[in-house]
Write an enzyme that holds these catalytic residues in place. Structure first.
Site, PDB file in Angstrom:
ATOM      1  N   LYS A   1      -5.995   4.935   8.237  1.00 23.63           N
ATOM      2  CA  LYS A   1      -4.857   5.697   7.709  1.00 23.63           C
ATOM      3  C   LYS A   1      -5.185   7.192   7.634  1.00 23.63           C
ATOM      4  CE  LYS A   1      -2.922   1.877   5.003  1.00 23.63           C
ATOM      5  NZ  LYS A   1      -2.652   1.343   3.659  1.00 23.63           N
TER       6      LYS A   1
ATOM      7  N   SER B   1       0.808  -1.216   0.000  1.00 20.52           N
ATOM      8  CA  SER B   1       0.000   0.000   0.000  1.00 20.52           C
ATOM      9  C   SER B   1       0.843   1.269   0.000  1.00 20.52           C
ATOM     10  CB  SER B   1      -0.947   0.007   1.216  1.00 20.52           C
ATOM     11  OG  SER B   1      -0.212   0.071   2.412  1.00 20.52           O
TER      12      SER B   1
END
Length: 805
Positions: free
Chosen positions: A700, A657
């Site tokens: 996040k 990611s």
């Protein structure tokens, strides 16, 4: 060809549920669901497996913990069991022919307990009745007559022998040492003085005669044991003659009540025969060699006659329909059964009454529910279960004998036919491991019931989910929740599913949150729990688990961990990472830097070189390297050497990611274009520069948001996420409100060009031109003697890149 990145609206950051659309004011108005929401496929598989009569169609229920697998299984099994037949009671009987091999007795449900009570009553009456029968005058007189006759026979035989010896001048006298022959004189034994005065020849004659008659006496005495045996047999016949009417009277009602059960009447016959045999020996109240070690002096008389009792292994007198058994501790003994032992003067001893049933016995004829993980954690349990299911027999034996080892002598009970359905409940990984590595598993557990983790978030499903929440609250004894609080719970289910368009079916998660909301609602007005209590519960849960994210944030704020949220810098970007601890996910920023120089086309992943990078992370770096070569070095060597690193990272870095952030940092370093540090980004890339979906997007974003809030929101901070992750957004309300006030921004990007445009403020074609020029210069420096057409090629490449972007 370029498209601008998309600034997401507040409505796109969190999908809200409309309380009015739910159609109720509180969950008290809702009827709980009668089926498991979203589990139609799994329920169909369970019903199929339970209904199949052919061997091997046992069921493995797989899914994630907290998805109501056990609740659903119990409901379906109990519904089917209620329509099933009640299996017979299981009993063990003393085997009079081989006490080490107890016999199995199966009785119609409920009759085992009746038989046990009847035999117990028989035991209480048995000894007094026997004593009365044997003490009766008629029997005593008969025995005395037999004994007198025997005594007279012996006396007459001895007297006759003595009379016959008189012809030789001898007499038979009885001394303390026994019968002896002696010379007689005038009807009296000869005195020693007279005997000594006789001649030597006379001495010899008398001694010869004494020896001859002594042999005849010995022959006669040798016949006495046989006569005594005849007496014993005669007395035994007399006792049988006296006891049979008594036993017939004692067992008359038993025989009438159990006339339809041949095995029971046969056992009663065996009891009567054994009672007569033992009564004749005077050992009625003694146990066989397999005694259970009970204290004869302190134990009750009925216990001393326990061989005439039954061991009621499984009693179905209270069972309605087929039995349903859930064994929480499926160890070998709890599953198969065991034989208990007690210490005695001769070591370990046991008895058929010390045989104990296992879960397979209790569930026989019905359904057994086991936790697969617990089962496999117990020594020998899994193999013993497979052996019972494959053989169709439940053999109670010690683990050592089950494995073929030597063990102490013990009982060998007759095996029980195994006729039941087994339902294992476990995780998906365990199911696949067993399928791949255990050939017996696929043969025995042919039905897999796979529980869904979530379901689509449609208006209809939201209303059904509200009924699910109502049922959870009712089962837990919670007050009702109002419509607004229920809508918030539905939103939390979507967040837990990590998808705005789906609802998590983890009922455990929702149950815990509802219980915590009740706690937070204490003292609040109103009968129904409202939104403030649910929000308070969420906040309290976050506070209880914020040690790690708080520590990370404090390290950044004090400067121990370097993360910039203002200014610009080339080759440096704020990547977003997520960490999972004890099932809770936390997001925070991490600095990624890149450097580039002339080289041979290597992009060095420092994490991989130091064994701190996982396989997937290394794959992401290789993909971005392939992207560079395909875009910028199709017709020339890739003459750079670059390094990528997660700064101040001291643990394993896994996942792809951050590959978008790493690529952007590298492009920035190559083009010497600074990146805005007010932004953070996440996403993976493929070889075509397309940004792909990632996990943990909410955590996040919130991690970087918390840092920006701590330093002060300026209206310039924000994050870039993959456009493909847009359906997964279910951000906290404070993040949504900040975006609504335009103090924080979330952008969706579909390509690396869009990401670079937003990070640098430059058009994608300008960045690509600068990267192409830098790489061409590196190639020229690495290969100074390349042909003179290189400038023209470089120009054509720049024109192609500009034309495409």
């Amino acid at each position: 060809m370029t498209t601008s990145s998309s600034l997401l609206s507040p409505e796109q950051l969190r999908r809200h549920s409309d309380p009015a659309a739910l159609g109720f004011s509180s969950t008290a108005e809702l009827a709980p669901l009668s089926v498991a929401l979203g589990q139609a496929r799994a329920e169909e598989a369970i019903a199929f497996g339970l209904a199949m009569k052919h061997p091997g169609y046992h069921v493995f229920v797989l899914g994630e913990p907290g998805e109501s697998r056990h609740t659903t299984v119990f409901r379906l099994v109990r519904e089917l069991a209620a329509k099933g037949r009640t299996p017979p009671d299981l009993c063990y009987l003393h085997n009079f022919n081989d006490p080490r091999a107890p016999r199995l007795l199966r009785l119609p449900a409920g009759r085992g307990a009746r038989l046990k009570a009847d035999l117990q009553q028989l035991m209480e009456e048995l000894t007094p009745a026997i004593e009365a029968a044997l003490d009766a005058d008629s029997h005593v007189n008969r025995v005395e007559a037999l004994q007198e006759k025997h005594k007279k026979r012996e006396e007459e035989a001895i007297a006759a022998l003595g009379k016959a010896s008189e012809a030789d001048g001898l007499g038979l006298i009885n001394t303390p040492e026994g019968f002896v022959f002696t010379p007689m004189q005038d009807g009296q034994p000869m005195s020693p003085e007279i005997f000594e005065a006789l001649s030597e020849a006379e001495h010899q004659r008398i001694e010869t005669q004494v020896e001859t008659w002594g042999e005849q006496l010995a022959d006669l005495m040798s016949e006495f044991p046989g006569w005594r045996q005849e007496l014993t047999r005669a007395i035994a016949r007399a006792e049988r003659h006296a006891l049979r009417p008594t036993l017939a009277h004692l067992t008359r009602d038993l025989r009438r009540h159990y006339a339809d059960l041949a095995e029971v009447t046969g056992f009663i016959d065996a009891i009567c025969d054994d009672v007569i045999k033992r009564a004749a020996r005077g050992t009625l109240e003694e146990e066989d060699g397999d005694s259970d070690g009970e204290d004869e002096e302190s134990g009750e008389r009925a216990n001393r006659l326990s061989r005439y009792q039954i061991n009621l292994l499984v009693d179905h007198s209270e069972t309605r329909g087929a039995p349903v058994v859930a064994e929480d501790n499926p160890g070998f003994g709890n599953l198969i059964g065991n034989i208990e032992h007690q210490g005695s003067t001769h070591g370990q001893a046991t008895h058929f009454n010390m045989i104990r049933p296992g879960a397979l016995h209790r569930a026989n004829g019905g359904y057994l529910i086991l936790d697969a993980t617990r089962l496999l954690a117990q020594p020998y349990a899994w193999d013993s279960l497979k052996r019972a299911l494959k053989s169709g027999r439940i053999a109670i034996e010690p683990p050592a004998e089950a494995q073929g080892w030597m063990s102490q002598a013990t009982l060998r009970p007759e095996a029980t036919p195994c006729q039941l359905k087994v339902i294992l409940v476990g995780g998906r990984e365990l199911f696949y491991l067993l399928t791949e590595n255990d050939p017996d598993f696929g043969e025995l557990f042919k039905v897999a019931a796979d529980f869904a983790d979530d379901l689509p978030r449609t208006p209809e499903n939201e209303r059904l989910f509200a009924r699910l929440l109502a049922g959870i609250g009712k089962d837990a004894g919670l007050p009702p929740f109002d419509a607004a609080a229920t809508a918030l719970l539905i939103e939390e289910a979507a967040r837990h599913a990590e998808h705005a368009g789906r609802l998590s079916l983890s009922t455990r998660h929702m149950h815990d949150l509802m219980c915590e909301a009740e706690y937070c609602a204490a003292g609040q007005d109103g009968e129904a729990i409202g939104v403030p209590a649910v929000r308070a519960a969420l906040a309290a849960r976050a506070r209880r688990a914020d040690r790690y994210p708080r520590q990370v944030l404090e390290d950044i704020l004090e400067g121990s961990t370097l993360i910039a949220t203002e200014g610009e810098r080339a080759g440096q970007v704020n990547a977003l990472v997520v960490v999972e601890l004890a099932g809770v996910c936390y997001g925070h920023p991490a600095r990624v830097t890149a450097t580039a120089r002339v080289g041979d086309g290597d992009v060095v992943d420092i994490e991989r070189e130091t064994d701190l990078g996982g396989a997937i992370h290394s794959k992401g770096v290789l993909i971005l390297t392939a992207f560079l070569a395909a875009r910028y070095a199709r017709h020339q060597p890739l003459s750079l050497s670059a390094s990528l690193v997660f700064e101040q990272s001291y643990g394993l870095v896994e996942g792809d990611s951050a590959s978008l952030a790493e690529l952007c940092a590298l492009l920035s370093a190559l083009s010497e274009t600074p990146i805005r540090q007010t932004l953070a980004l996440t996403g993976s890339v493929n070889q075509f520069g397309e940004v792909q979906v990632i996990g943990g997007v909410n955590e996040k974003i919130e991690g970087f948001f918390d840092l920006c809030v701590a330093r002060g929101l300026t209206g310039e901070q924000g994050v870039l996420i993959p456009a493909a992750s847009l359906p997964h957004l279910m951000l906290r309300p404070d993040v949504v409100e900040a975006a609504r006030a335009r103090r924080f921004h979330v952008y969706a990007v579909a390509t690396v060009d869009q990401a670079m445009t937003h990070l640098t403020g430059l058009p994608a074609e300008r960045i690509n031109e600068k990267v192409a020029r830098a790489l061409a210069d590196m190639t020229l420096a690495q290969h100074p003697n390349r042909d003179a057409e290189k400038p023209a090629r470089r120009l054509r490449f720049r024109e192609r890149m500009t034309g495409e972007r």
